[in-house]
Design an enzyme around this catalytic site. Structure first.
Site, mmCIF file in Angstrom:
data_model
loop_
_atom_site.group_PDB
_atom_site.id
_atom_site.type_symbol
_atom_site.label_atom_id
_atom_site.label_comp_id
_atom_site.label_asym_id
_atom_site.label_seq_id
_atom_site.Cartn_x
_atom_site.Cartn_y
_atom_site.Cartn_z
ATOM 1 C CG ASP A 186 -6.344 8.943 -11.533
ATOM 2 O OD1 ASP A 186 -6.952 9.932 -11.072
ATOM 3 O OD2 ASP A 186 -6.362 7.823 -10.991
ATOM 4 C CG ASP A 226 -5.942 9.860 -5.290
ATOM 5 O OD1 ASP A 226 -4.951 10.122 -4.589
ATOM 6 O OD2 ASP A 226 -6.893 10.649 -5.442
ATOM 7 C CG ASP A 228 -6.688 3.759 -10.396
ATOM 8 O OD1 ASP A 228 -7.437 3.198 -9.563
ATOM 9 O OD2 ASP A 228 -6.654 5.006 -10.513
#
Length: 222
Positions: free
Chosen positions: A7, A9, A179
């Site tokens: 991922d 961001d 996250d």
């Protein structure tokens, strides 16, 4: 050779590039300060809460692409990368990417943030493969619409499966770092899910399933 999926961001970056692009546009006076800033904050909050209407958000976030000349957009993007993205690139994240590269793994970013914003970030990180939400273009101009399935929540899984078929890549042995609880559908599909500086919901989910929890921000993890 295994697939290492990241991922973007708040995983490889210490911030959200989609949100920061909106902040940049407001600061430059390219969009209406009050209306755009309020909407940008609302959508980001809804994303964090898992309640984002992705199509409503894309209609909002693609408006500046639609309403401005491609040459201006590219010039602004160069400034955006220098001012907003360079300061939030995490050195430990770069080291993690390099460890996978040295192991001969196939490197891939899968992100809900649109391709216009993320393609040069992936290039900057030296990651050659990118699955991102794609803004539609006609004759070199953005239309404000989306092409293909947005790479968000279960859409990340669908887009990844399509990419695997197109590239004849196997998912066996794959790792995914994220996250966000929004990425649980994809985390559950890989062999090695890794919660990376996770939000509270993902941290609880990862803990319950015995997934590794790591930090790329120098923070201790249980």
């Amino acid at each position: 050779m295994a697939l290492a999926i990241f991922d973007l961001d708040n995983t490889l970056l210490a911030g959200d590039s989609d949100y920061l692009w909106g902040v940049f546009l407001v600061e430059r006076g390219i969009v209406d300060k009050d209306e755009f800033a309020r909407a940008n904050e609302r959508f980001y909050r809804e994303y964090q809460e898992g309640d984002l209407d992705i199509h409503e958000f894309l209609r909002f976030s693609f408006r500046p692409l639609r309403d401005n000349r491609p040459e201006d957009l590219k010039r602004w993007r160069r400034d955006f990368l220098r001012e907003k993205i360079e300061p939030i690139i995490l050195p430990p994240a770069c080291e993690l990417v390099e460890r996978h590269r040295a192991a001969g793994d196939t490197l891939l970013i899968v992100t809900a943030t649109n391709q216009f914003v993320t393609a040069p970030i992936a290039e900057r990180l030296g990651i050659p493969n990118l699955i991102a939400t794609i803004p539609e273009q006609v004759n070199g101009h953005y239309t404000g619409e989306v092409t293909d399935i947005p790479a968000y929540q279960a859409g990340k899984v669908e887009r990844l499966l399509d990419w695997l078929e197109e590239t004849a890549t196997e998912l066996a042995g794959s790792t995914f770092y994220s996250d966000s609880h929004n990425d649980i559908p994809l985390l559950e599909r890989v062999d090695h899910p890794v919660a990376t500086d996770p939000d509270d919901r993902l941290r609880r989910y990862a803990h319950d399933r015995g997934w590794p929890i790591i930090s790329l921000r120098g923070q201790s993890t249980p």
